[in-house]
Motif scaffolding. Structure first.
Motif, short mmCIF file in Angstrom:
data_model
loop_
_atom_site.label_atom_id
_atom_site.label_comp_id
_atom_site.label_asym_id
_atom_site.label_seq_id
_atom_site.Cartn_x
_atom_site.Cartn_y
_atom_site.Cartn_z
N LYS A 64 0.83 -1.20 0.00
CA LYS A 64 0.00 0.00 0.00
C LYS A 64 0.87 1.26 0.00
CE LYS A 64 -4.18 -1.65 2.36
NZ LYS A 64 -4.99 -1.53 3.61
N GLY A 65 1.89 1.25 0.86
CA GLY A 65 2.78 2.41 0.96
C GLY A 65 3.56 2.67 -0.32
N ASN A 66 3.97 1.59 -0.98
CA ASN A 66 4.78 1.75 -2.19
C ASN A 66 3.95 2.00 -3.45
OD1 ASN A 66 7.79 1.25 -1.66
ND2 ASN A 66 6.81 -0.35 -0.47
N LEU A 67 2.62 1.86 -3.34
CA LEU A 67 1.76 2.12 -4.49
C LEU A 67 1.17 3.52 -4.50
CD1 LEU A 67 -0.26 -1.20 -5.00
CD2 LEU A 67 1.54 -0.27 -6.45
N THR A 68 1.56 4.33 -3.50
CA THR A 68 1.10 5.72 -3.53
C THR A 68 1.78 6.43 -4.70
OG1 THR A 68 2.85 6.48 -2.05
CG2 THR A 68 0.79 5.77 -1.03
N THR A 69 1.07 7.38 -5.30
CA THR A 69 1.61 8.08 -6.47
C THR A 69 2.90 8.81 -6.13
OG1 THR A 69 -0.65 8.37 -7.25
CG2 THR A 69 1.04 9.70 -8.31
N LYS A 70 2.95 9.43 -4.97
CA LYS A 70 4.16 10.16 -4.58
C LYS A 70 5.36 9.23 -4.45
CE LYS A 70 1.94 14.04 -2.24
NZ LYS A 70 1.79 14.78 -0.96
N LYS A 71 5.09 8.03 -3.92
CA LYS A 71 6.18 7.06 -3.78
C LYS A 71 6.67 6.61 -5.15
CE LYS A 71 8.52 4.38 -0.88
NZ LYS A 71 9.29 4.88 0.26
N ILE A 72 5.73 6.40 -6.06
CA ILE A 72 6.09 5.98 -7.42
C ILE A 72 6.91 7.05 -8.13
CG2 ILE A 72 5.17 5.40 -9.70
CD1 ILE A 72 2.74 4.17 -8.23
N ALA A 95 1.08 14.94 -9.32
CA ALA A 95 0.86 13.68 -8.60
C ALA A 95 -0.58 13.58 -8.12
CB ALA A 95 1.82 13.59 -7.41
N GLU A 96 -1.13 14.70 -7.69
CA GLU A 96 -2.51 14.72 -7.22
C GLU A 96 -3.47 14.37 -8.36
OE1 GLU A 96 -2.94 18.58 -5.58
OE2 GLU A 96 -1.69 18.17 -3.81
N LYS A 97 -3.14 14.86 -9.56
CA LYS A 97 -3.97 14.54 -10.73
C LYS A 97 -3.88 13.06 -11.06
CE LYS A 97 -3.22 19.10 -12.86
NZ LYS A 97 -2.63 19.78 -14.03
N ILE A 98 -2.64 12.54 -11.08
CA ILE A 98 -2.42 11.13 -11.40
C ILE A 98 -3.10 10.23 -10.37
CG2 ILE A 98 -0.65 9.32 -11.63
CD1 ILE A 98 1.25 11.51 -12.64
N ASP A 99 -3.05 10.67 -9.12
CA ASP A 99 -3.64 9.90 -8.03
C ASP A 99 -5.12 9.61 -8.28
OD1 ASP A 99 -2.80 8.70 -5.60
OD2 ASP A 99 -4.08 10.10 -4.51
#
Length: 282
Positions: A64-72, A95-99
């Motif tokens: 879950k932590g590694n699938l956040t857009t910011k992490k990616i 990132a917010e848009k991609i999220d």
């Protein structure tokens, strides 16, 4: 009759390997036979439940932590104080848009991952509740015998200090072994050609020649064999071929690159009440 005893770390290593599903399916297939039975001390059952539950929950949270857009995207997650002082980082708005675009796919991926682990939990549950799995309940007599064994420093007492153990958990192997002795004493018959198959890899159980320590051999009256993993045991006892060398390499790579699973023995330092119903823990 073949009686199979599997120590916690051996069972855990098998089910978390790349061939975990195959190993569980094979084990279930074998105990469907009338001349095969698993001997499962209650303390071992509780260890497996706790250790696997902790491991799968840790993996899921890590994913879950590694699938956040910011992490990616490799964007630092700023604190609220930093947000008030700094402008948005380059790419943070994007990132917010991609999220919002990938959120549904991310949820579906996590759902599939959870489903995978739930299916494995279901197979473990089938094995634990199988008619040919003999649960050796933890009685006061077995508990005291195990504690006495540990105090007398008879194998498989813990010979070296482990950071994950405390005064309440370091006797678990001795308690499990006393449960095994109790079971064998009840089922031993000189006229029958029964065999106890022990899957143990801990040095507390095995000497350098791969056999039980001398102070354990005499306590098991039944003919017995020892294997250090389920794959080897299945290959030799049931003619089920699983690539042991491949699994060893996979384990070496995993130990170097991944930090998802708890160290062996973490269950021994666990706290809290553990339900005896496997399904309630998975």
């Amino acid at each position: 009759m073949k009686f199979i005893f599997i120590d916690t770390n051996v069972f855990f290593d098998a089910i978390t390997s790349n061939d975990g599903v195959k190993i569980l399916a094979t084990l279930l297939k074998q105990i469907n036979k009338k001349d095969i039975q698993i001997v499962l001390p209650e303390v071992i059952k509780m260890e497996i439940i706790t250790q696997y539950t902790s491991w799968k929950d840790g993996v899921t949270e890590n994913i879950k932590g590694n699938l956040t857009t910011k992490k990616i995207l490799g964007i630092e997650d700023l604190t609220e104080k930093d947000r008030n002082r700094k402008k948005k980082q380059k790419g943070e708005t994007e990132a917010e848009k991609i999220d919002s675009v990938i959120e549904l796919d991310r949820k579906e991926m996590i759902k599939k991952i959870k489903g995978h682990y739930e299916s494995i939990s279901g197979e473990i549950d089938k094995i634990f509740k199988h008619k040919n799995t003999a649960i050796v309940e933890l009685t006061d007599q077995i508990l005291i015998a195990g504690m006495k064994r540990s105090l007398l420093k008879k194998s498989p007492y813990t010979k070296t200090d482990k950071s994950t153990e405390n005064a309440h958990t370091k006797d678990i192997d001795c308690i499990a072994f006393e449960a095994l002795i109790s079971f064998c004493n009840k089922h031993y018959n000189k006229k029958k050609k029964d065999c106890l198959i022990m899957c143990v890899s801990d040095k507390d159980y095995l000497s350098s020649d791969g056999k039980l320590h001398g102070d354990m051999k005499g306590d098991i009256k039944m003919e017995h064999k020892c294997y250090v993993n389920l794959q080897e045991m299945m290959n030799k006892e049931f003619k089920v071929k699983i690539d042991i060398e491949k699994l060893k390499k996979q384990k070496e790579i995993s130990s170097k690159e991944l930090t998802l699973s708890p160290k062996t023995g973490t269950v021994e330092g666990s706290s809290g009440v553990i339900s005896s119903d496997l399904s309630s823990n998975f």
